[in-house]
Design an enzyme around this catalytic site. Structure first.
Site, PDB file in Angstrom:
ATOM      1  N   ASP A  10       0.908  -1.207   0.041  1.00  0.00           N
ATOM      2  CA  ASP A  10       0.027   0.092  -0.061  1.00  0.00           C
ATOM      3  C   ASP A  10       1.023   1.298   0.030  1.00  0.00           C
ATOM      4  OD1 ASP A  10      -2.157   1.950   0.393  1.00  0.00           O
ATOM      5  OD2 ASP A  10      -2.781   1.148   1.985  1.00  0.00           O
ATOM      6  N   ASP A 106      -3.055   2.446  -5.744  1.00  0.00           N
ATOM      7  CA  ASP A 106      -2.207   2.489  -4.928  1.00  0.00           C
ATOM      8  C   ASP A 106      -1.859   1.423  -4.157  1.00  0.00           C
ATOM      9  OD1 ASP A 106      -4.438   2.997  -3.736  1.00  0.00           O
ATOM     10  OD2 ASP A 106      -3.818   4.205  -2.183  1.00  0.00           O
ATOM     11  N   GLU A 107      -2.446   0.108  -4.361  1.00  0.00           N
ATOM     12  CA  GLU A 107      -2.421  -1.111  -3.520  1.00  0.00           C
ATOM     13  C   GLU A 107      -2.349  -2.356  -4.792  1.00  0.00           C
ATOM     14  OE1 GLU A 107      -5.371  -1.645  -0.405  1.00  0.00           O
ATOM     15  OE2 GLU A 107      -5.920   0.607  -0.618  1.00  0.00           O
TER      16      GLU A 107
END
Length: 439
Positions: A10, A106-107
Protein backbone atom coordinates in the site's frame (compact mmCIF):
# COMPACT_ATOMS: atom_id res chain seq x y z
CA UNK A 1 0.50 -28.54 1.35
CA UNK A 2 2.48 -25.50 2.50
CA UNK A 3 0.93 -22.07 2.95
CA UNK A 4 1.05 -19.41 0.29
CA UNK A 5 3.21 -16.31 0.76
CA UNK A 6 1.17 -13.19 -0.04
CA UNK A 7 2.22 -9.55 0.19
CA UNK A 8 -0.10 -6.57 0.17
CA UNK A 9 1.68 -3.34 -0.72
CA UNK A 10 0.00 0.00 0.00
CA UNK A 11 1.60 3.26 -1.15
CA UNK A 12 1.41 5.69 1.79
CA UNK A 13 -0.75 8.79 1.12
CA UNK A 14 -0.19 8.02 -2.55
CA UNK A 15 -1.54 11.11 -4.34
CA UNK A 16 -0.12 13.46 -1.71
CA UNK A 17 3.28 11.70 -1.74
CA UNK A 18 3.53 12.03 -5.52
CA UNK A 19 2.54 15.70 -5.37
CA UNK A 20 5.16 16.42 -2.71
CA UNK A 21 7.81 14.98 -5.01
CA UNK A 22 6.78 17.56 -7.60
CA UNK A 23 6.36 20.37 -5.04
CA UNK A 24 9.52 20.23 -2.90
CA UNK A 25 8.67 23.68 -1.55
CA UNK A 26 5.73 22.05 0.31
CA UNK A 27 7.84 19.55 2.26
CA UNK A 28 7.03 19.91 5.96
CA UNK A 29 3.67 21.59 5.26
CA UNK A 30 0.17 20.08 5.54
CA UNK A 31 -0.99 19.15 2.05
CA UNK A 32 -4.21 17.74 0.62
CA UNK A 33 -5.13 16.67 -2.88
CA UNK A 34 -8.64 17.80 -3.77
CA UNK A 35 -10.74 20.14 -5.86
CA UNK A 36 -11.04 23.90 -5.98
CA UNK A 37 -11.44 25.34 -2.45
CA UNK A 38 -12.63 28.70 -3.78
CA UNK A 39 -15.62 27.12 -5.57
CA UNK A 40 -16.21 24.39 -2.92
CA UNK A 41 -15.72 21.93 -5.74
CA UNK A 42 -14.64 18.49 -4.62
CA UNK A 43 -13.51 16.66 -1.53
CA UNK A 44 -10.20 15.62 -0.01
CA UNK A 45 -8.93 12.65 -2.01
CA UNK A 46 -5.93 12.17 0.25
CA UNK A 47 -3.72 14.16 2.60
CA UNK A 48 -0.17 13.84 3.86
CA UNK A 49 0.51 12.68 7.41
CA UNK A 50 1.06 16.22 8.70
CA UNK A 51 -2.49 17.11 7.65
CA UNK A 52 -3.91 13.82 8.91
CA UNK A 53 -2.45 14.40 12.36
CA UNK A 54 -4.41 17.67 12.45
CA UNK A 55 -7.69 15.91 11.70
CA UNK A 56 -7.90 16.08 7.90
CA UNK A 57 -9.53 12.92 6.55
CA UNK A 58 -10.15 11.44 3.12
CA UNK A 59 -13.68 12.28 1.94
CA UNK A 60 -13.94 15.54 3.90
CA UNK A 61 -15.42 18.55 2.17
CA UNK A 62 -12.72 21.13 1.47
CA UNK A 63 -14.19 23.69 3.86
CA UNK A 64 -14.21 21.11 6.65
CA UNK A 65 -10.58 20.26 6.02
CA UNK A 66 -9.71 23.96 6.16
CA UNK A 67 -11.45 24.24 9.54
CA UNK A 68 -9.34 21.37 10.90
CA UNK A 69 -6.13 22.78 9.45
CA UNK A 70 -6.24 26.50 8.53
CA UNK A 71 -2.81 26.44 6.84
CA UNK A 72 -3.66 23.40 4.71
CA UNK A 73 -2.34 23.61 1.14
CA UNK A 74 -4.63 22.22 -1.57
CA UNK A 75 -3.35 20.93 -4.90
CA UNK A 76 -5.62 19.70 -7.72
CA UNK A 77 -5.47 16.00 -8.62
CA UNK A 78 -3.41 14.90 -11.62
CA UNK A 79 -4.56 11.38 -12.45
CA UNK A 80 -2.13 10.94 -15.34
CA UNK A 81 0.75 11.44 -12.89
CA UNK A 82 -0.63 8.95 -10.35
CA UNK A 83 -1.23 6.39 -13.11
CA UNK A 84 2.40 6.74 -14.21
CA UNK A 85 3.71 6.16 -10.67
CA UNK A 86 1.28 3.27 -10.22
CA UNK A 87 2.65 1.60 -13.35
CA UNK A 88 6.24 2.16 -12.24
CA UNK A 89 5.53 0.59 -8.85
CA UNK A 90 3.80 -2.34 -10.49
CA UNK A 91 6.81 -2.86 -12.78
CA UNK A 92 8.96 -3.29 -9.66
CA UNK A 93 6.51 -5.78 -8.14
CA UNK A 94 6.49 -7.80 -11.36
CA UNK A 95 10.23 -8.39 -11.06
CA UNK A 96 9.41 -10.57 -8.06
CA UNK A 97 6.29 -12.38 -9.27
CA UNK A 98 4.06 -12.79 -12.30
CA UNK A 99 1.04 -12.81 -9.99
CA UNK A 100 0.42 -9.14 -9.17
CA UNK A 101 -3.13 -7.90 -8.62
CA UNK A 102 -4.01 -4.21 -8.44
CA UNK A 103 -6.58 -2.98 -5.91
CA UNK A 104 -6.97 0.60 -7.04
CA UNK A 105 -3.99 2.68 -8.12
CA UNK A 106 -2.05 2.57 -4.86
CA UNK A 107 -2.46 -1.03 -3.64
CA UNK A 108 -1.35 -4.42 -4.96
CA UNK A 109 -1.30 -8.02 -3.84
CA UNK A 110 1.76 -10.07 -4.79
CA UNK A 111 1.86 -13.86 -4.62
CA UNK A 112 5.45 -14.90 -3.86
CA UNK A 113 4.69 -18.58 -3.29
CA UNK A 114 6.43 -19.85 -6.42
CA UNK A 115 9.09 -17.16 -6.73
CA UNK A 116 10.21 -17.22 -3.07
CA UNK A 117 12.31 -20.33 -3.58
CA UNK A 118 14.07 -18.69 -6.51
CA UNK A 119 14.60 -15.28 -4.97
CA UNK A 120 15.43 -16.26 -1.40
CA UNK A 121 17.14 -19.11 0.38
CA UNK A 122 15.34 -21.83 -1.62
CA UNK A 123 12.51 -22.09 0.91
CA UNK A 124 8.87 -21.05 0.80
CA UNK A 125 8.61 -19.40 4.21
CA UNK A 126 7.07 -16.30 5.68
CA UNK A 127 10.58 -15.23 6.75
CA UNK A 128 11.66 -15.31 3.12
CA UNK A 129 8.58 -13.28 2.19
CA UNK A 130 9.51 -10.72 4.85
CA UNK A 131 13.02 -10.39 3.40
CA UNK A 132 11.63 -9.79 -0.09
CA UNK A 133 9.15 -7.27 1.33
CA UNK A 134 12.09 -5.35 2.81
CA UNK A 135 13.78 -5.33 -0.59
CA UNK A 136 10.63 -4.09 -2.36
CA UNK A 137 10.13 -1.37 0.25
CA UNK A 138 13.70 -0.14 -0.15
CA UNK A 139 13.45 -0.11 -3.94
CA UNK A 140 10.18 1.87 -3.96
CA UNK A 141 11.73 4.45 -1.65
CA UNK A 142 14.96 4.65 -3.66
CA UNK A 143 13.58 4.49 -7.20
CA UNK A 144 10.23 6.30 -6.87
CA UNK A 145 10.81 8.54 -3.85
CA UNK A 146 7.68 7.42 -1.98
CA UNK A 147 7.10 4.93 0.83
CA UNK A 148 4.94 1.85 1.16
CA UNK A 149 3.48 -0.23 3.98
CA UNK A 150 3.49 -3.98 3.39
CA UNK A 151 1.59 -6.85 4.96
CA UNK A 152 2.95 -10.39 4.74
CA UNK A 153 0.71 -13.40 5.35
CA UNK A 154 -0.62 -16.64 3.85
CA UNK A 155 -3.85 -15.10 2.46
CA UNK A 156 -4.91 -11.88 0.82
CA UNK A 157 -7.19 -10.67 3.62
CA UNK A 158 -4.60 -10.92 6.39
CA UNK A 159 -1.93 -9.46 4.10
CA UNK A 160 -4.11 -6.38 3.60
CA UNK A 161 -4.72 -6.16 7.34
CA UNK A 162 -0.93 -6.20 7.72
CA UNK A 163 -0.38 -3.24 5.39
CA UNK A 164 -3.03 -1.28 7.34
CA UNK A 165 -1.72 -2.35 10.75
CA UNK A 166 1.22 0.04 10.94
CA UNK A 167 1.92 3.12 8.79
CA UNK A 168 3.86 4.72 7.24
CA UNK A 169 6.83 2.84 5.80
CA UNK A 170 6.33 -0.37 7.78
CA UNK A 171 6.22 -4.13 7.26
CA UNK A 172 3.89 -6.33 9.35
CA UNK A 173 3.89 -10.13 9.34
CA UNK A 174 0.83 -12.17 10.30
CA UNK A 175 1.72 -15.86 10.40
CA UNK A 176 0.25 -18.98 11.94
CA UNK A 177 2.01 -18.34 15.24
CA UNK A 178 0.83 -14.77 15.90
CA UNK A 179 -2.37 -14.08 13.97
CA UNK A 180 -4.82 -14.80 16.79
CA UNK A 181 -2.85 -12.66 19.22
CA UNK A 182 -2.49 -9.72 16.79
CA UNK A 183 -5.57 -9.86 14.55
CA UNK A 184 -8.38 -11.17 16.74
CA UNK A 185 -8.41 -8.12 19.10
CA UNK A 186 -8.74 -5.68 16.15
CA UNK A 187 -12.13 -3.99 15.60
CA UNK A 188 -14.27 -5.82 13.07
CA UNK A 189 -14.38 -2.65 10.94
CA UNK A 190 -10.70 -3.24 10.07
CA UNK A 191 -11.71 -6.27 8.01
CA UNK A 192 -12.04 -5.80 4.26
CA UNK A 193 -15.65 -5.05 3.22
CA UNK A 194 -16.97 -4.43 6.71
CA UNK A 195 -18.40 -0.95 6.24
CA UNK A 196 -20.32 1.25 8.62
CA UNK A 197 -23.70 -0.47 8.17
CA UNK A 198 -22.27 -3.97 8.46
CA UNK A 199 -20.30 -2.94 11.56
CA UNK A 200 -23.47 -1.64 13.22
CA UNK A 201 -25.39 -4.78 12.37
CA UNK A 202 -22.59 -7.01 13.72
CA UNK A 203 -22.47 -4.92 16.89
CA UNK A 204 -26.20 -5.52 17.34
CA UNK A 205 -25.38 -9.22 17.53
CA UNK A 206 -22.54 -8.64 20.01
CA UNK A 207 -19.70 -8.94 17.48
CA UNK A 208 -17.20 -6.11 17.85
CA UNK A 209 -13.82 -7.68 17.09
CA UNK A 210 -12.43 -9.83 14.30
CA UNK A 211 -11.92 -12.62 16.84
CA UNK A 212 -15.58 -12.55 17.82
CA UNK A 213 -16.53 -12.69 14.15
CA UNK A 214 -14.14 -15.63 13.60
CA UNK A 215 -15.68 -17.54 16.50
CA UNK A 216 -19.29 -16.83 15.53
CA UNK A 217 -21.31 -19.71 14.12
CA UNK A 218 -21.19 -19.42 10.28
CA UNK A 219 -24.81 -20.60 10.05
CA UNK A 220 -25.97 -17.64 12.15
CA UNK A 221 -23.88 -15.28 10.02
CA UNK A 222 -25.46 -16.70 6.89
CA UNK A 223 -28.94 -16.20 8.35
CA UNK A 224 -28.12 -12.59 9.23
CA UNK A 225 -26.22 -11.53 6.10
CA UNK A 226 -26.76 -14.22 3.47
CA UNK A 227 -23.70 -15.37 1.52
CA UNK A 228 -21.85 -12.23 2.61
CA UNK A 229 -21.95 -13.56 6.18
CA UNK A 230 -20.16 -16.73 5.09
CA UNK A 231 -17.59 -14.67 3.22
CA UNK A 232 -16.86 -12.48 6.26
CA UNK A 233 -16.57 -15.58 8.44
CA UNK A 234 -13.98 -17.06 6.07
CA UNK A 235 -12.12 -13.73 5.95
CA UNK A 236 -12.01 -13.40 9.75
CA UNK A 237 -10.62 -16.92 10.23
CA UNK A 238 -7.89 -16.47 7.61
CA UNK A 239 -9.28 -19.25 5.43
CA UNK A 240 -9.69 -17.21 2.24
CA UNK A 241 -8.16 -19.02 -0.74
CA UNK A 242 -8.90 -16.38 -3.38
CA UNK A 243 -6.03 -16.35 -5.89
CA UNK A 244 -3.95 -13.31 -6.73
CA UNK A 245 -5.16 -12.49 -10.23
CA UNK A 246 -3.04 -10.58 -12.71
CA UNK A 247 -5.57 -7.87 -13.55
CA UNK A 248 -3.19 -5.04 -14.32
CA UNK A 249 -3.53 -1.34 -13.58
CA UNK A 250 -6.03 -0.98 -16.41
CA UNK A 251 -8.60 -3.27 -14.80
CA UNK A 252 -11.76 -4.19 -16.74
CA UNK A 253 -14.23 -1.29 -16.71
CA UNK A 254 -17.22 -2.13 -14.53
CA UNK A 255 -19.02 1.20 -14.51
CA UNK A 256 -18.74 4.76 -15.77
CA UNK A 257 -19.64 7.56 -13.40
CA UNK A 258 -19.24 11.17 -12.41
CA UNK A 259 -19.94 13.00 -9.17
CA UNK A 260 -19.51 16.54 -7.96
CA UNK A 261 -19.63 18.76 -4.92
CA UNK A 262 -21.87 21.57 -6.11
CA UNK A 263 -21.00 25.31 -6.02
CA UNK A 264 -23.87 25.77 -3.58
CA UNK A 265 -26.15 23.44 -1.66
CA UNK A 266 -29.06 22.00 -3.65
CA UNK A 267 -32.37 22.84 -2.03
CA UNK A 268 -35.09 21.54 -4.37
CA UNK A 269 -35.84 19.14 -7.21
CA UNK A 270 -35.13 21.76 -9.89
CA UNK A 271 -31.58 22.20 -8.58
CA UNK A 272 -31.07 18.46 -8.62
CA UNK A 273 -32.38 18.05 -12.18
CA UNK A 274 -30.00 20.71 -13.45
CA UNK A 275 -26.97 19.00 -11.89
CA UNK A 276 -28.15 15.54 -12.97
CA UNK A 277 -28.31 16.75 -16.57
CA UNK A 278 -24.74 18.00 -16.32
CA UNK A 279 -23.54 14.70 -14.90
CA UNK A 280 -25.62 12.59 -17.29
CA UNK A 281 -24.15 14.40 -20.30
CA UNK A 282 -20.63 13.72 -18.99
CA UNK A 283 -21.33 10.03 -18.34
CA UNK A 284 -23.11 9.66 -21.69
CA UNK A 285 -20.15 11.16 -23.54
CA UNK A 286 -17.67 8.83 -21.87
CA UNK A 287 -19.84 5.79 -22.54
CA UNK A 288 -19.95 6.64 -26.24
CA UNK A 289 -16.24 7.41 -26.33
CA UNK A 290 -15.52 3.91 -25.00
CA UNK A 291 -18.31 2.29 -27.09
CA UNK A 292 -20.35 1.15 -24.09
CA UNK A 293 -24.01 1.05 -23.13
CA UNK A 294 -25.21 0.29 -19.62
CA UNK A 295 -28.37 -1.11 -18.11
CA UNK A 296 -27.98 -0.19 -14.41
CA UNK A 297 -28.15 3.47 -13.34
CA UNK A 298 -26.95 4.41 -9.83
CA UNK A 299 -27.38 7.63 -7.90
CA UNK A 300 -25.32 8.76 -4.92
CA UNK A 301 -26.35 11.70 -2.72
CA UNK A 302 -24.54 13.32 0.22
CA UNK A 303 -26.41 15.89 2.28
CA UNK A 304 -25.12 18.93 4.16
CA UNK A 305 -24.42 16.75 7.23
CA UNK A 306 -22.20 14.58 4.97
CA UNK A 307 -24.44 11.54 5.28
CA UNK A 308 -24.46 9.52 2.04
CA UNK A 309 -27.31 7.66 0.32
CA UNK A 310 -27.06 5.29 -2.62
CA UNK A 311 -29.61 3.57 -4.85
CA UNK A 312 -29.61 1.88 -8.25
CA UNK A 313 -32.13 0.71 -10.85
CA UNK A 314 -32.02 -1.67 -13.79
CA UNK A 315 -33.64 -0.23 -16.91
CA UNK A 316 -35.39 -2.04 -19.74
CA UNK A 317 -32.69 -1.55 -22.39
CA UNK A 318 -28.97 -0.68 -22.34
CA UNK A 319 -28.35 3.00 -22.99
CA UNK A 320 -25.77 5.72 -23.36
CA UNK A 321 -28.36 8.43 -24.07
CA UNK A 322 -27.97 11.41 -21.74
CA UNK A 323 -31.72 12.08 -21.50
CA UNK A 324 -32.51 8.49 -20.52
CA UNK A 325 -29.72 8.44 -17.94
CA UNK A 326 -30.93 11.71 -16.39
CA UNK A 327 -34.59 10.62 -16.34
CA UNK A 328 -33.74 7.32 -14.63
CA UNK A 329 -31.43 9.04 -12.16
CA UNK A 330 -34.08 11.64 -11.29
CA UNK A 331 -36.72 8.93 -10.79
CA UNK A 332 -34.35 7.14 -8.42
CA UNK A 333 -33.60 10.38 -6.59
CA UNK A 334 -37.26 11.24 -6.02
CA UNK A 335 -37.91 7.82 -4.47
CA UNK A 336 -34.69 7.94 -2.44
CA UNK A 337 -34.54 11.44 -0.97
CA UNK A 338 -36.95 13.18 1.41
CA UNK A 339 -35.38 16.68 1.60
CA UNK A 340 -34.69 16.62 5.32
CA UNK A 341 -31.39 18.39 4.60
CA UNK A 342 -29.93 20.31 1.63
CA UNK A 343 -27.67 18.34 -0.71
CA UNK A 344 -23.96 19.03 -0.92
CA UNK A 345 -22.80 16.48 -3.50
CA UNK A 346 -24.40 14.12 -5.97
CA UNK A 347 -23.23 11.51 -8.44
CA UNK A 348 -24.39 9.23 -11.25
CA UNK A 349 -22.89 6.01 -12.54
CA UNK A 350 -23.94 3.56 -15.24
CA UNK A 351 -23.06 -0.11 -14.82
CA UNK A 352 -23.78 -3.55 -16.26
CA UNK A 353 -21.90 -2.38 -19.34
CA UNK A 354 -22.30 -3.96 -22.78
CA UNK A 355 -20.67 -3.21 -26.14
CA UNK A 356 -22.47 -0.40 -27.95
CA UNK A 357 -24.81 -1.63 -30.69
CA UNK A 358 -24.93 -5.20 -29.42
CA UNK A 359 -28.00 -7.04 -30.82
CA UNK A 360 -30.92 -7.13 -28.37
CA UNK A 361 -34.61 -7.92 -28.24
CA UNK A 362 -36.60 -4.80 -29.13
CA UNK A 363 -39.26 -3.68 -26.69
CA UNK A 364 -42.85 -2.84 -27.55
CA UNK A 365 -42.73 -0.16 -24.85
CA UNK A 366 -39.78 1.84 -26.24
CA UNK A 367 -39.92 4.21 -29.18
CA UNK A 368 -36.78 3.08 -31.00
CA UNK A 369 -36.99 5.84 -33.63
CA UNK A 370 -37.11 8.48 -30.90
CA UNK A 371 -34.17 6.84 -29.11
CA UNK A 372 -32.16 6.89 -32.35
CA UNK A 373 -32.85 10.63 -32.73
CA UNK A 374 -31.69 11.22 -29.15
CA UNK A 375 -28.46 9.29 -29.80
CA UNK A 376 -27.76 11.35 -32.92
CA UNK A 377 -28.47 14.56 -31.01
CA UNK A 378 -26.02 13.56 -28.24
CA UNK A 379 -23.31 12.84 -30.80
CA UNK A 380 -23.89 16.17 -32.57
CA UNK A 381 -23.71 18.09 -29.26
CA UNK A 382 -20.39 16.41 -28.47
CA UNK A 383 -19.06 17.30 -31.94
CA UNK A 384 -20.10 20.96 -31.63
CA UNK A 385 -18.62 21.29 -28.14
CA UNK A 386 -15.36 19.73 -29.28
CA UNK A 387 -15.04 22.45 -31.93
CA UNK A 388 -16.51 25.51 -30.22
CA UNK A 389 -16.33 24.82 -26.49
CA UNK A 390 -18.61 23.40 -23.84
CA UNK A 391 -20.88 26.47 -23.67
CA UNK A 392 -21.65 26.42 -27.41
CA UNK A 393 -24.65 24.13 -26.89
CA UNK A 394 -26.54 23.86 -23.62
CA UNK A 395 -29.95 22.71 -22.47
CA UNK A 396 -32.47 25.40 -21.60
CA UNK A 397 -32.54 24.28 -17.96
CA UNK A 398 -28.93 25.47 -17.61
CA UNK A 399 -30.06 29.07 -18.00
CA UNK A 400 -32.30 28.85 -14.95
CA UNK A 401 -29.28 29.03 -12.65
CA UNK A 402 -26.08 30.13 -14.36
CA UNK A 403 -24.03 29.83 -11.18
CA UNK A 404 -25.05 26.24 -10.54
CA UNK A 405 -24.68 25.25 -14.19
CA UNK A 406 -21.17 26.71 -14.25
CA UNK A 407 -19.74 23.69 -12.47
CA UNK A 408 -17.39 21.64 -14.65
CA UNK A 409 -18.85 18.17 -15.18
CA UNK A 410 -17.05 17.49 -18.44
CA UNK A 411 -15.73 14.09 -19.35
CA UNK A 412 -12.24 14.96 -18.17
CA UNK A 413 -13.39 15.34 -14.57
CA UNK A 414 -14.29 11.69 -14.18
CA UNK A 415 -14.26 9.16 -11.42
CA UNK A 416 -12.18 5.99 -11.47
CA UNK A 417 -13.99 2.81 -10.50
CA UNK A 418 -11.36 0.26 -9.43
CA UNK A 419 -11.98 -3.41 -10.00
CA UNK A 420 -13.59 -4.83 -6.88
CA UNK A 421 -12.15 -7.71 -4.88
CA UNK A 422 -15.64 -9.19 -4.86
CA UNK A 423 -15.74 -9.35 -8.66
CA UNK A 424 -12.95 -11.95 -8.73
CA UNK A 425 -13.49 -15.69 -8.82
CA UNK A 426 -13.66 -16.57 -5.13
CA UNK A 427 -12.57 -20.10 -4.27
CA UNK A 428 -13.41 -19.85 -0.60
CA UNK A 429 -16.87 -21.36 -1.07
CA UNK A 430 -18.64 -18.09 -0.30
CA UNK A 431 -19.07 -16.49 -3.72
CA UNK A 432 -21.24 -13.41 -3.40
CA UNK A 433 -22.41 -10.30 -5.13
CA UNK A 434 -22.33 -7.12 -3.06
CA UNK A 435 -23.41 -3.57 -3.69
CA UNK A 436 -20.29 -2.38 -1.95
CA UNK A 437 -20.63 -0.32 1.17
CA UNK A 438 -17.12 -1.53 1.92
CA UNK A 439 -13.88 0.22 2.38
Amino acid sequence: MSDRIILHVDCNCFYASVEMLHHPELVGKPLAVGGDPEERHGIVLTANYIAKRRGVKTGMALWQARQCCPDLVFVPPRMYLYLRFSRMARAIYQEYSEQVESFGLDECWIDLTESCALLGDHTRTIENGYRIAQEISARIRRELGITVSIGVSWNKIYAKLGSDYKKPDAITVFDRSNYKQMIYPLPVSDLLYVGRRTEKKLEKYGIRTIGELAEADPHYLQNWFGKIGLMLSVFARGEDQTPVNDLGVEAPVKSVGNSTTTPRDLVNDEDVRLVLYLLAESVSERLRKNHFEGQVVSVYVRNSDLWGFHQQKKISAPTNISGEIEKTAFDIFQKLYRWEKPIRSIGISVGDLKPEGQPRQLSLFLNEQYRERQMRADRMVTLIRSRYGYAAVQRGIMHEDRYLSSLNATAEDHMIHPHSYLEHGNRSGCEASLCAEGR
